[in-house]
Design an enzyme around this catalytic site. Structure first.
Site, PDB file in Angstrom:
ATOM      1  N   CYS A  56      33.767  35.913  46.850  1.00 23.32           N
ATOM      2  CA  CYS A  56      34.915  35.537  47.271  1.00 23.32           C
ATOM      3  C   CYS A  56      35.764  35.196  45.847  1.00 23.32           C
ATOM      4  O   CYS A  56      35.462  34.031  45.130  1.00 23.32           O
ATOM      5  CB  CYS A  56      35.136  34.834  48.379  1.00 23.32           C
ATOM      6  SG  CYS A  56      34.047  35.833  49.862  1.00 23.32           S
ATOM      7  N   ALA A  57      37.605  35.608  45.495  1.00 27.14           N
ATOM      8  CA  ALA A  57      38.291  35.002  44.022  1.00 27.14           C
ATOM      9  C   ALA A  57      38.948  33.264  45.133  1.00 27.14           C
ATOM     10  O   ALA A  57      38.752  32.281  44.655  1.00 27.14           O
ATOM     11  CB  ALA A  57      39.087  35.942  44.298  1.00 27.14           C
TER      12      ALA A  57
END
Length: 148
Positions: A56-57
């Site tokens: 996940c960014a």
């Protein structure tokens, strides 16, 4: 530690109904942010590297609770993110999976739900990959719970 109460979180059926009524994508994003705000936060002690969702960014943490290991396990989740829309996506995912038998969770790909809402076309590729990572993590945890 048992999961925090998620009574303020709408049920998955309530979320589906709301999405059916909201045509405008700006409004849908606002709704995602609102359900994210209803998600109980995680204590700092649970925002660990082990609970962080890789891929996940934004920072996303998911904590898995199993009522009893084995084939009849029921699984619940807590989650958190440091980004508003992502926190809404976490809330949506947890509303879908939490409280269900682990054997169902392990085989149910919630990405179909995201597609049915039209989210797949309205999320950046980076966010879509993050959602996929979160779903994969939840399904792996569920599979592990049923194998114990």
């Amino acid at each position: 530690m048992p999961p925090m109460s998620q009574t303020a979180l709408p049920s998955i059926d309530e979320i589906k109904d709301a999405f059916a009524l909201i045509d405008d994508w700006e409004e849908r994003y606002r709704y995602l942010i609102e359900i994210g705000k209803a998600l109980p936060g995680l204590p700092e002690a649970q925002r660990t590297e082990d609970n962080r969702v890789k891929g996940c960014a934004s920072n996303v943490w998911v904590v898995t609770h199993v009522d009893r290991p084995g084939p009849d396990a029921v699984i619940t989740f807590e989650g958190e993110s440091d980004a508003h829309i992502v926190k809404g996506l976490v809330a949506l995912t947890l509303a879908y999976y939490s409280g269900r038998p682990a054997r169902e969770v392990a085989t149910d790909d919630a990405f179909g739900l995201f597609r049915s809402f039209g989210l797949e076309q309205h999320l950046t590729p980076q966010r879509s990959n993050g959602v996929r990572s979160m779903i994969d993590r939840i399904r792996r945890d569920a599979a592990a719970a049923t194998a114990s």
